[in-house]
Write an enzyme that holds these catalytic residues in place. Structure first.
Site, short mmCIF file in Angstrom:
data_model
loop_
_atom_site.label_atom_id
_atom_site.label_comp_id
_atom_site.label_asym_id
_atom_site.label_seq_id
_atom_site.Cartn_x
_atom_site.Cartn_y
_atom_site.Cartn_z
CG HIS A 131 117.90 145.45 104.73
ND1 HIS A 131 117.06 145.60 105.81
CD2 HIS A 131 118.49 146.65 104.57
CE1 HIS A 131 117.14 146.83 106.26
NE2 HIS A 131 118.00 147.49 105.53
CG ASP A 161 116.06 143.05 107.90
OD1 ASP A 161 116.97 142.55 107.22
OD2 ASP A 161 115.78 144.26 107.89
CB SER A 235 119.43 149.43 107.80
OG SER A 235 118.31 149.89 107.12
CB ALA A 252 111.74 149.30 108.14
#
Length: 482
Positions: A131, A161, A235, A252
């Site tokens: 992301h 991710d 992140s 996260a």
């Protein structure tokens, strides 16, 4: 089409790179207040001595001096077209001159910020979150020594991710990868990243849980949970043990009030073993991940079904359908079997079985613990390749022009099931019937569809009348394919 209620808002606030440092304003807007009737006493502050009883105090500084040069800032750029209030007429130079409209910029560059970890100094490989670099036109990396270099995109896997990029420069520092399966609840860990764009920051805590799953909206899950502060911008950063080894990739934070409400000690990281597996697949498979599947459908065991099967324990995934030629068929699984474990890991529901499958590569051997006729049994299965996309014409001539793909795993975790209409060729037979890109096929000819393999199996034999149950946005309806 009749309206459907909007999907529940995701409570898992991903620590997305791209939040500006101005997000700190909310935390600074509340002034401190003192009681007017009581005097304010300022306590004296003393520094800890470097030595107590002849022994130096423990410090993380030596370990962090080795680790921090391997944690980098990742900047992604995306060109966004701007809409003009004049609509399409703004693109007409004659129209602009007639009305005296000056030339305006028609696009802008949107930047996002995250973190990354150098895991291979020789080849320049950097792991970050999908992301962080999603839809980016370009990615640059800033090293701890101030160097800024353009990165090469190797590949990414949105369902876990994980993304892999490469920086073509020398004199790099890497972090060795630990065996994350050896982590225990209570182990001390340290998170390193770039929260809110403030610069490299270190926070510490313990492992709060391992193997965490069931968080809506976050794809395939096997998270390390930690109370080390993980905020927006962290992140893709590093979660390390006290030996300076990488145990996880921070991904996260959880806060019901949203990520800008601050950290509440619920952070999640992708285990290093999973990140290593995804990285190896991205390198070997030209930037994509190929997953394995058992080739079956299942439902979560309920008390009523358990009673009918003569079981006292009400956990597991009940096999409801087995696809021909699948790994499940070769293993000897039968309809009505209840899968309760896979390679000694608990399987409590159909969702946990699906999640476990999705984390395994093609060819992985599984020792399945099942209950058949109320008795325990172990079967050995091998995961076969899971199709990633299907052309409609290979399923049925009425679907000619359409292509179908698996739903993003984040949507499945949010409660959606079915297959995604990836593309529909203009003027094709599927388009003339009303099928559109972005539609989600929830069922075919009164048969519920959960995934691409089930969708494919529903066309054997081909139904005389093909009616698709379609979700389009928040509306659900039926579409007759001609």
């Amino acid at each position: 089409m009749r309206p459907l209620p909007t999907l529940l808002a995701l409570t898992a606030a991903a620590a997305f790179g791209g939040f500006a440092a101005t997000g700190l304003r909310a935390a600074l807007d509340t002034p401190a207040q003192a009681a007017p009737s009581a005097p304010v006493i300022i306590p004296s502050v003393g520094a800890l001595p470097p030595v107590v009883n002849g022994q130096p105090l423990p410090s993380l500084a030596p370990m962090l001096q080795r680790v921090m040069p391997a944690v980098v800032n990742v900047y992604s750029r995306q060109t966004v077209k701007l809409r003009s209030p004049m609509g399409p007429f703004a693109d007409d130079p004659v129209f602009r001159r007639m009305l005296g409209i000056p030339d305006m910029p028609r696009e802008r560059v949107q930047q996002s910020l995250g973190s990354g970890v150098i895991i291979d100094a020789k080849n320049g490989y950097v792991i970050t979150n999908h992301h962080v670099i999603e839809n980016a036109d370009g990615v640059s990396v800033t090293l701890s020594d101030g160097r800024s270099v353009e990165a090469q995109f190797i590949g990414s896997d949105p369902d876990t991710d994980v993304a892999l990029i490469r920086i073509p420069t020398g004199n790099l520092t890497e972090i060795p990868l630990a065996d994350s399966s050896a982590l225990n609840v209570g182990d001390f860990v340290v998170a390193v990243g770039n929260p809110f764009g403030l610069g490299q920051t270190v926070t510490s805590g313990i492992v709060s849980a391992v193997g965490r799953s069931g968080i809506r909206g976050l794809g395939y899950q096997n998270f390390i949970q930690t109370d080390a502060s993980i905020n927006p911008g962290n992140s893709g950063g590093a979660l390390v043990n006290l030996q300076g080894q990488l145990v996880g990739i921070n991904t996260a934070s959880f806060n019901p009030q949203g990520s800008m409400a601050g950290n509440i000690g619920l952070g999640f990281a992708i285990p290093s073993n999973l990140a290593r597996s995804i990285k190896d697949q991205l390198i070997a498979n030209n930037g994509v991940v190929i997953r394995g599947t058992l080739g079956l459908e299942s439902q979560t065991l309920t008390p009523e079904v358990a009673k009918g099967l003569g079981l006292t324990d009400t956990r597991g995934a009940v096999v409801t359908r087995i696809y021909a030629g699948s790994g499940a068929a070769a293993a000897g699984l039968k309809t009505g079997d209840v899968i309760v474990s896979a390679n000694n890991e608990r399987i409590d529901s159909a969702e946990s079985l699906h999640n476990y499958e999705g984390l395994q590569p093609v060819g992985s051997p599984l020792a399945l613990g099942i209950r058949r006729d109320g008795k325990p049994l172990t079967l050995r299965a091998t995961l076969k390749e899971q199709p990633r996309a299907l052309a409609g014409a290979t399923l049925d001539p009425r679907l000619t022009g359409a292509s179908f793909a698996e739903l993003p795993e984040s949507l499945r975790q949010a409660g959606l099931s079915g297959v995604l209409v990836k593309d529909v060729a203009r003027g094709s037979r599927a388009a003339q019937s009303g099928l559109q890109p972005g539609d989600v096929v929830r069922g075919a000819s009164s048969e519920e569809i959960t995934d691409l393999a089930g969708f494919q199996a529903s066309f054997s034999p081909k139904p005389p009348q093909l009616v698709l149950s379609i979700q389009r946005g928040n509306a659900l309806g039926n579409l007759l394919l001609q």
